[in-house]
Design an enzyme around this catalytic site. Sequence first.
Site, PDB file in Angstrom:
ATOM      1  N   PRO A  24      71.777  31.435  52.269  1.00 58.35           N
ATOM      2  CA  PRO A  24      71.762  30.275  53.164  1.00 58.35           C
ATOM      3  C   PRO A  24      73.120  29.583  53.168  1.00 58.35           C
ATOM      4  O   PRO A  24      73.712  29.387  52.114  1.00 58.35           O
ATOM      5  CB  PRO A  24      70.680  29.370  52.551  1.00 58.35           C
ATOM      6  CG  PRO A  24      70.549  29.816  51.124  1.00 58.35           C
ATOM      7  CD  PRO A  24      70.895  31.266  51.115  1.00 58.35           C
ATOM      8  N   CYS A  26      75.032  26.271  55.108  1.00 53.62           N
ATOM      9  CA  CYS A  26      75.109  25.133  56.036  1.00 53.62           C
ATOM     10  C   CYS A  26      76.302  25.314  56.962  1.00 53.62           C
ATOM     11  O   CYS A  26      77.396  25.647  56.501  1.00 53.62           O
ATOM     12  CB  CYS A  26      75.359  23.836  55.270  1.00 53.62           C
ATOM     13  SG  CYS A  26      73.996  23.315  54.271  1.00 53.62           S
ATOM     14  N   ALA A  58      70.185  25.518  54.677  1.00 53.57           N
ATOM     15  CA  ALA A  58      69.378  24.403  54.169  1.00 53.57           C
ATOM     16  C   ALA A  58      69.004  23.502  55.343  1.00 53.57           C
ATOM     17  O   ALA A  58      69.867  22.947  56.017  1.00 53.57           O
ATOM     18  CB  ALA A  58      70.173  23.620  53.136  1.00 53.57           C
ATOM     19  N   GLN A 103      65.750  28.264  54.817  1.00 56.23           N
ATOM     20  CA  GLN A 103      65.698  27.525  53.558  1.00 56.23           C
ATOM     21  C   GLN A 103      65.269  26.093  53.865  1.00 56.23           C
ATOM     22  O   GLN A 103      65.985  25.363  54.558  1.00 56.23           O
ATOM     23  CB  GLN A 103      67.074  27.539  52.886  1.00 56.23           C
ATOM     24  CG  GLN A 103      67.031  26.936  51.491  1.00 56.23           C
ATOM     25  CD  GLN A 103      68.404  26.842  50.854  1.00 56.23           C
ATOM     26  OE1 GLN A 103      69.333  26.319  51.470  1.00 56.23           O
ATOM     27  NE2 GLN A 103      68.538  27.319  49.635  1.00 56.23           N
ATOM     28  N   TYR A 185      69.637  18.885  45.052  1.00 61.48           N
ATOM     29  CA  TYR A 185      68.834  18.276  46.112  1.00 61.48           C
ATOM     30  C   TYR A 185      67.446  17.933  45.561  1.00 61.48           C
ATOM     31  O   TYR A 185      67.152  18.201  44.398  1.00 61.48           O
ATOM     32  CB  TYR A 185      68.826  19.189  47.344  1.00 61.48           C
ATOM     33  CG  TYR A 185      70.235  19.398  47.875  1.00 61.48           C
ATOM     34  CD1 TYR A 185      71.014  18.294  48.255  1.00 61.48           C
ATOM     35  CD2 TYR A 185      70.830  20.649  47.912  1.00 61.48           C
ATOM     36  CE1 TYR A 185      72.328  18.453  48.692  1.00 61.48           C
ATOM     37  CE2 TYR A 185      72.142  20.818  48.342  1.00 61.48           C
ATOM     38  CZ  TYR A 185      72.888  19.712  48.735  1.00 61.48           C
ATOM     39  OH  TYR A 185      74.192  19.858  49.142  1.00 61.48           O
ATOM     40  N   ARG A 233      64.824  29.010  45.730  1.00 59.88           N
ATOM     41  CA  ARG A 233      66.140  29.049  45.084  1.00 59.88           C
ATOM     42  C   ARG A 233      66.139  27.994  43.992  1.00 59.88           C
ATOM     43  O   ARG A 233      65.715  26.845  44.228  1.00 59.88           O
ATOM     44  CB  ARG A 233      67.237  28.773  46.103  1.00 59.88           C
ATOM     45  CG  ARG A 233      68.620  29.002  45.543  1.00 59.88           C
ATOM     46  CD  ARG A 233      69.676  28.919  46.621  1.00 59.88           C
ATOM     47  NE  ARG A 233      70.380  30.192  46.697  1.00 59.88           N
ATOM     48  CZ  ARG A 233      71.617  30.323  47.168  1.00 59.88           C
ATOM     49  NH1 ARG A 233      72.258  29.294  47.641  1.00 59.88           N
ATOM     50  NH2 ARG A 233      72.215  31.487  47.189  1.00 59.88           N
ATOM     51  N   ARG A 327      80.184  33.710  50.931  1.00 56.97           N
ATOM     52  CA  ARG A 327      81.552  33.722  51.438  1.00 56.97           C
ATOM     53  C   ARG A 327      82.019  35.117  51.848  1.00 56.97           C
ATOM     54  O   ARG A 327      82.726  35.278  52.861  1.00 56.97           O
ATOM     55  CB  ARG A 327      82.496  33.107  50.400  1.00 56.97           C
ATOM     56  CG  ARG A 327      82.343  31.605  50.319  1.00 56.97           C
ATOM     57  CD  ARG A 327      82.943  31.036  49.054  1.00 56.97           C
ATOM     58  NE  ARG A 327      82.201  31.413  47.859  1.00 56.97           N
ATOM     59  CZ  ARG A 327      82.455  30.963  46.648  1.00 56.97           C
ATOM     60  NH1 ARG A 327      83.457  30.126  46.449  1.00 56.97           N
ATOM     61  NH2 ARG A 327      81.722  31.341  45.611  1.00 56.97           N
TER      62      ARG A 327
END
Length: 370
Positions: A24, A26, A58, A103, A185, A233, A327
Site C-alpha cells: 500500500p 499513499c 491507506a 488497506q 495509526y 499489516r 519503492r
Amino acid sequence: MSSALFTPIRLGEFTIPNRIAVAPMCMYSADDGSATDWHVQHWMSLAMSGAGMITFEATGVERRGRISMNCTGLYSDANEAAMARALAPARRVAAPGAVFGVQLGHAGRKASTQLPWLGGGPLTPEQDAWQTVGPSAVPFAPDWPVPEALDEAGIERVVAAFVQAAERAHRIGLDFVELHGAHGYLLHEFLSPISNKRSDRWGGSLENRMRLIVTVARAVRAALPESMFVGARLSSTDWVEGGFTVEEAIEVASALKAEGVVYICASSGGNAHDQKIPLGPLYQVDFATRIREGAGIPTRAVGLITTPAEAEALLREGRADMVALARAILADPRWPWRAAYELGGEPYAPPQYLRSLTTVKHWVVEEDDD
Ligand SMILES: Cc1cc2nc3c(=O)[nH]c(=O)nc-3n(C[C@H](O)[C@H](O)[C@H](O)COP(=O)(O)O)c2cc1C
C-alpha cells in the site's frame, strides 16, 4: 528449478499467480477521499507489472481518519464510485488471477497532516487542521496536537466505520481488505503501550490493547462474504524501550488468525517519534519469519527488498510467504517482468506491450553475460 517467487499461493478462495505484492502506498492525490485520474494511471501502471497482489493505499474509514486532506477514504458514496471507476481499468490490464484490495485505516493521532512534499507534520489551524483522536490524550511528539481520547461511543463509531468501509470495498468489487494495524495509526496506537494509557477494557494488558483490532477484524470479517479475504499489516516493533514488541505481535497475529484473518504483512515502527530503526536490506524480514512461525499464519515480508534475487532467496529459505514492494516497484513498475526472466518465471504483460518483453529478456540475459 522453478522460481519460488512465481509459484502460486492460495489466500482465502483465490489462487494468486505469483508472490509479488504491491505494498500500500499513499499518493496524497485524492479529492475529499475520492480517487482521481492520478489513481487511474497509478493503479493501471502497477497492475500492468503482473504482480499477483495489489493493495490500494491507506484509506480512511472516516473523514477525520485520513492521514492528510488528500488521502483516499471510503466514507462516502462518492468515494465508493471513484474507487470503482479506478479499479476497472486496472483489472483489465492485470495478470489473470491477480487480486486487488484496499488497506483500510484510521490515522488516529497522526491524522490531519500536511502532504509530505510540503513538509509533512501536523496541519496548522490556518491550514484547516482537524481534531485528531486516539486511545489516550497523548500526542505523537511534544510538538504535535493532543488527540481526543476516544470514549466507548467513539470506539463503537470507529468499529462501525471500518465495517461500512469494508462493505463499500465489497460493492466496489475488491477481493480483499487489509486492516492497517501499523505505522502509528489508530489500531497500532491502541496496541502500543506508548500511546495507549487507558485503564479500561481497551488498555493495560495486551489482551485489552489488542481488543480494538480484534473487534474490528471480527466485525469486518462478519460483514464480508467468504469470497473476500481479510489481511492485516502490523508494526512488529516500536523500535523503542517500553514499546510494542515482536512477541506481542505474534500474539496479536494468532488472535487475528482466530478471527479469520489470512495473512499478516510484517512492517515496523511509526508510533514513536524517537524510534531508532536499523535500516538496511531486508531489515524487517525476520519479523515476518517470527510471526509466520509463532502464529502459523502466512506472512508478507516488506522493507528494502529491492532485487529479484533477494525476494527469491527469502521465499526459498521459508522466511515469508510473499514479498511486498513499495519503492522498488514505484521506481520500476516492470520489476516483475525482469524478475521473471532472472528467475525462470513467466512474465505477464498486457497484449499491447507483449513485444517489449523480448527487450526486457535481452537486458536481463545481457546483464547475466557480463
Ligand atoms: C510513497 C509511499 C507511500 C506509502 N504509503 C503507505 C500506506 O498507505 N500504507 C502503509 O502501510 N505503508 C505505506 N508505505 C510504506 C510501504 O508500504 C512499505 O512498507 C515501505 O516503503 C517499505 O518498503 P520498501 O522498502 O519496498 O519501500 C508507503 C511508502 C511509500 C514509499
